[in-house]
Design an enzyme around this catalytic site. Structure first.
Site, mmCIF file in Angstrom:
data_model
loop_
_atom_site.group_PDB
_atom_site.id
_atom_site.type_symbol
_atom_site.label_atom_id
_atom_site.label_comp_id
_atom_site.label_asym_id
_atom_site.label_seq_id
_atom_site.Cartn_x
_atom_site.Cartn_y
_atom_site.Cartn_z
ATOM 1 N N ASP A 116 0.763 -1.089 -0.102
ATOM 2 C CA ASP A 116 -0.084 0.078 -0.192
ATOM 3 C C ASP A 116 1.041 1.252 0.068
ATOM 4 O O ASP A 116 0.511 2.379 -0.339
ATOM 5 C CB ASP A 116 -0.993 0.067 1.264
ATOM 6 N N HIS A 117 2.185 1.090 0.326
ATOM 7 C CA HIS A 117 2.780 2.497 0.388
ATOM 8 C C HIS A 117 3.813 2.773 -0.841
ATOM 9 O O HIS A 117 3.440 3.882 -1.227
ATOM 10 C CB HIS A 117 4.042 2.177 1.623
ATOM 11 N N ASP A 137 3.848 -1.589 11.345
ATOM 12 C CA ASP A 137 3.366 -0.143 11.066
ATOM 13 C C ASP A 137 2.733 0.376 12.303
ATOM 14 O O ASP A 137 2.108 -0.264 13.010
ATOM 15 C CB ASP A 137 2.441 -0.286 9.888
ATOM 16 N N ARG A 160 -0.292 12.301 10.366
ATOM 17 C CA ARG A 160 0.905 13.090 10.523
ATOM 18 C C ARG A 160 1.420 14.392 9.613
ATOM 19 O O ARG A 160 0.856 14.494 8.610
ATOM 20 C CB ARG A 160 1.963 12.102 10.188
ATOM 21 N N SER A 214 6.738 6.992 13.328
ATOM 22 C CA SER A 214 6.684 5.686 12.323
ATOM 23 C C SER A 214 7.420 4.455 12.982
ATOM 24 O O SER A 214 8.351 4.841 13.872
ATOM 25 C CB SER A 214 7.094 5.655 10.891
ATOM 26 N N ARG A 266 9.293 2.673 11.391
ATOM 27 C CA ARG A 266 10.332 1.924 10.431
ATOM 28 C C ARG A 266 11.614 1.692 11.146
ATOM 29 O O ARG A 266 12.347 2.509 11.716
ATOM 30 C CB ARG A 266 10.359 3.056 9.302
HETATM 31 C C1 MIC Z 1 4.212 6.037 8.301
HETATM 32 O O1 MIC Z 1 3.109 6.407 8.497
HETATM 33 O O2 MIC Z 1 5.243 6.705 8.786
HETATM 34 C C2 MIC Z 1 4.324 4.745 7.765
HETATM 35 C C3 MIC Z 1 5.280 4.775 6.540
HETATM 36 O O3 MIC Z 1 3.459 3.968 7.648
HETATM 37 C C4 MIC Z 1 5.228 4.124 8.737
HETATM 38 C C5 MIC Z 1 6.035 2.710 8.315
HETATM 39 C C6 MIC Z 1 7.102 2.793 7.435
HETATM 40 O O4 MIC Z 1 7.887 3.972 7.722
HETATM 41 O O5 MIC Z 1 7.029 2.260 6.630
HETATM 42 C C7 MIC Z 1 4.565 3.823 10.141
HETATM 43 O O6 MIC Z 1 3.701 4.430 10.641
HETATM 44 O O7 MIC Z 1 5.224 2.914 10.726
HETATM 45 FE FE1 SF4 Z 2 0.047 4.637 5.108
HETATM 46 FE FE2 SF4 Z 2 1.267 5.289 7.347
HETATM 47 FE FE3 SF4 Z 2 -0.181 7.246 6.173
HETATM 48 FE FE4 SF4 Z 2 -1.413 5.062 7.300
HETATM 49 S S1 SF4 Z 2 -0.231 6.709 8.097
HETATM 50 S S2 SF4 Z 2 -2.022 6.064 5.561
HETATM 51 S S3 SF4 Z 2 -0.048 3.279 7.042
HETATM 52 S S4 SF4 Z 2 1.631 5.995 5.333
#
Ligand code: MIC
Ligand code: SF4
Length: 641
Positions: free
Chosen positions: A65-66, A120, A380, A534, A536
């Site tokens: 999805d990313h 995630d 975010r 996140s 990550r």
């Molecule tokens: C995000 O919202 O920052 C992400 C991308 O979904 C991350 C995961 C990632 O960095 O792959 C998260 O929230 O864990």
């Molecule tokens: Fe995707 Fe992270 Fe954004 Fe949710 S917050 S939509 S998991 S990138």
């Protein structure tokens, strides 16, 4: 005996190590795991390295999805790798286009009362239906798939007592923004937010999922709602009535803290740049020009959210000053709004409808213009995350987003003069699982497909006897993992660490990678809540690969601290936070018998700033297991041994 909270009931049913005492380490059995592609490639590479034939969790799902832009072969290669490796290891595969992991998971897989570990940070979305759902690093998820318990510090439980009923134009987003306003992005650290009180009965499930999702921004371990009649109806409408069980707190349950929210009193709220807790009533910002509006993300892209947006836009036009994007949370949502005409209303109003994915939320396209204000229904708004460094991102409900899109300025939806569209819960959701590939019932030979962007990591060494290095960077409070390892255009290098390392601290200090190479690695010094945001693990993995040995901070965010340990970086807390001010970039720090100190579980260890000729105390905040992992040089070494 005192009654139990929902959290304690679920934790106790899954407890395999430790006692339910806040702050102590506990281990719980994990029923379900989920991964997404940006963290998943690394998680499955690590799972492969463990040499286990098949996932041992009750259910594992791999989502894509990313990374969906495919500007080059990298993303598509990763998708193929993930599809093949899912088949090999008994994992369900949700194909690109099927939707955002958290939205699809609640629709098709979530089960009240079960535990879910996801790579995630918004995995807690499942708490909206009474799951104990937590975010973790990819390696922790791989370890859970290998059948091991998940260990984490037992959180305290805060009751958020809801009373009253939301008024028209006020939604779940406004509840969580109000909590962020009161408690800040650190307010939930070490806690689970449990929702209760008479207001819960009146709160639609879509709002519960929004609140649970964005509890991640409070820094909370997770959030959880009861599983009640509304949950039952939701599961019934998803064609999964058998998944439902009732879960409630005992009437005499006790909590470490209580927060009261009167839903009747709430009004539309908005978070200003560049932090989700920089919250004010929409009224206070009225008239601020807006150049972009984005509706979507795992927080607010449900069927309910998009129906409201469509109903508000019906027969109206997006302001010429604004570019409006809509990213449906899932194919289920998209298909349903397509069939009932809402999609046509969005298109006709001028919305740019994107595919069901994270999209602009992770800076995957739709970067706003220079200096623009972008109002988003996301979770975010960290600086630069949108892809435009000097853009300001605001976070608000879909209703407020639409109001801004129509008027071209920040507007309270109550002032539009539109009658509030009541959207009934569907009796039945469209259920077409053709984009979910189930694993073969019995293991079969599967050729794993690996493109050239998948670069194997090599292995890390065990911790050395003494630790010495220069301070590569000194950063302030609330540094996010987006600051450490940016996403956006760098996202496609998640499985190519050497290439990705060039982006480390890109936003704060583009010279970091060069300096780190020249100085042969070193240490990072940070303020409060280091590594928030996140999950990550690249924010630990990549620095480790670059030779970072320790991070000394005033405090850490939970998932990031665990990730540091998993990759053999020593997380150290200043014994006296004032020492932070003294340390400078470039100073050489030495901890002479670091290994021994960790082995002996010392509470405070002496560090020497050789450049300044001063000594100061640092605390290795490690559990017994954490110590073993760091000593081994990381979790993979530890699990292998
Ligand atoms: C995000 O919202 O920052 C992400 C991308 O979904 C991350 C995961 C990632 O960095 O792959 C998260 O929230 O864990
Ligand atoms: Fe995707 Fe992270 Fe954004 Fe949710 S917050 S939509 S998991 S990138």
């Amino acid at each position: 005996m005192a009654g139990k909270s929902i959290c304690h009931k679920i934790i106790e049913q899954h407890l395999v190590a430790g006692k339910v005492i806040p702050g102590t380490e506990i281990g719980i059995r994990i029923d379900q795991t989920l991964t997404q592609d940006a963290t998943g490639t690394m998680a499955y590479l690590q799972f492969e390295a463990m040499g286990i034939p098949r996932t041992r969790a009750g259910l594992s799902v791999s989502y894509v999805d990313h990374n969906m832009l495919q500007d080059g072969f990298e993303n598509a290669d990763d998708h193929r790798y993930l599809q093949s490796v899912a088949r090999k290891f008994g994992v369900y595969f949700s194909r690109p286009g099927n939707g955002i992991c958290h939205q699809v998971h609640r629709e098709r897989f979530g089960v009240p009362g079960q535990t879910l570990l996801g790579s995630d940070s918004h995995t807690p979305t499942g708490g909206g239906m009474g799951m104990l759902a937590m975010g973790a690093g990819g390696l922790d998820v791989a370890v859970a798939m290998a059948g091991h318990p998940y260990y984490f510090p037992c959180p305290s439980v805060t009751l958020v007592r809801l009373s009253g009923r939301l008024r028209p134009w006020v939604g779940g987003k406004d509840i969580i923004l109000e909590l962020l306003r009161r408690l800040s992005v650190k307010g939930g650290v070490g806690r689970i937010m449990e929702y209760g009180g008479p207001g819960v009965d009146t709160l639609p499930v879509a709002d519960r999922f929004t609140v649970a999702n964005m509890g991640a921004e409070l820094g909370a371990t997770t959030s959880v709602f009861p599983s009640d009649e509304l949950t039952r109806r939701y599961l019934q409408a998803q064609g999964r009535p058998e998944a439902w069980i009732p879960i409630n707190a005992d009437p005499d349950a006790t909590y470490e803290a209580v927060v009261e929210i009167d839903l009747d009193e709430l009004e539309p709220m908005i978070a200003r740049p560049h932090s989700p807790d920089n919250v004010a009533p929409v009224r206070d910002l009225e008239g601020t020009p807006v150049q972009q509006v984005c509706i979507g993300s795992c927080t607010n892209s449900s069927y309910h959210d998009l129906r409201i947006a469509a109903a508000m836009l019906r027969g109206r036009t997006v302001s010429p000053a604004v570019s409006l994007t809509v990213t449906p949370g899932s194919r289920q949502v998209l298909e349903m709004i397509a069939r009932n005409g809402s999609l046509a209303d969005l298109i006709s109003a001028g919305a740019r409808v994107l595919e069901a994915a994270c999209g602009p939320c992770i800076g995957n396209g739709q970067a706003p213009p220079s200096g623009a204000n972008s109002v988003r229904s996301f979770n975010r708004n960290f600086e630069g995350r949108s892809g435009t460094r000097d853009a300001g991102v605001f976070l608000a409900s879909p209703e407020t987003c639409v109001a801004c899109a129509i008027t071209g300025v920040i507007s309270d939806p109550r002032d539009l003069g539109i009658e509030y569209p009541e959207i009934p819960e569907p009796e039945s959701y469209s259920r077409n699982d053709s984009m979910v590939i189930p694993p073969p019932a019995t293991p079969e030979e599967v050729a794993v497909s690996r493109g050239p962007n998948i670069v194997s990591l090599g292995s890390f060494e065990a911790m050395a006897d003494s630790l010495r290095g220069r301070v590569l960077i000194r950063v302030g409070d609330n540094i996010t993992t987006d600051h450490i390892m940016p996403a956006g255009r760098w996202l496609k290098y998640r499985s190519n660490v050497p290439r990705y390392s060039e982006a480390t601290f890109n936003l704060i200090d583009p010279d970091f990678p060069k300096r780190s190479r020249e100085w042969g690695g070193g240490l990072i010094v940070a303020g409060e809540n280091y590594g928030q945001g996140s999950s990550r693990e690249h924010a630990a993995l990549v620095p480790r690969w670059m030779g970072v040995k320790a991070v000394i901070a005033k405090s850490f965010a939970r998932i990031h601290e665990a990730n540091l340990v998993n990759f053999g970086i020593l997380p150290l807390v200043f014994a006296n936070p004032d020492e932070y001010d003294r340390v400078q970039q470039g100073d050489t720090i030495e901890i002479s018998h670091a290994r021994q100190a960790v082995e002996n579980g010392l509470n405070v260890v002496e560090a020497t700033n050789l450049t300044q000729g001063v000594k100061f105390g640092v605390k290795p905040n490690l559990t017994e297991r954490g110590r073993k992992v760091v000593l081994a040089g990381g979790m993979l070494n530890y699990v292998r041994s």
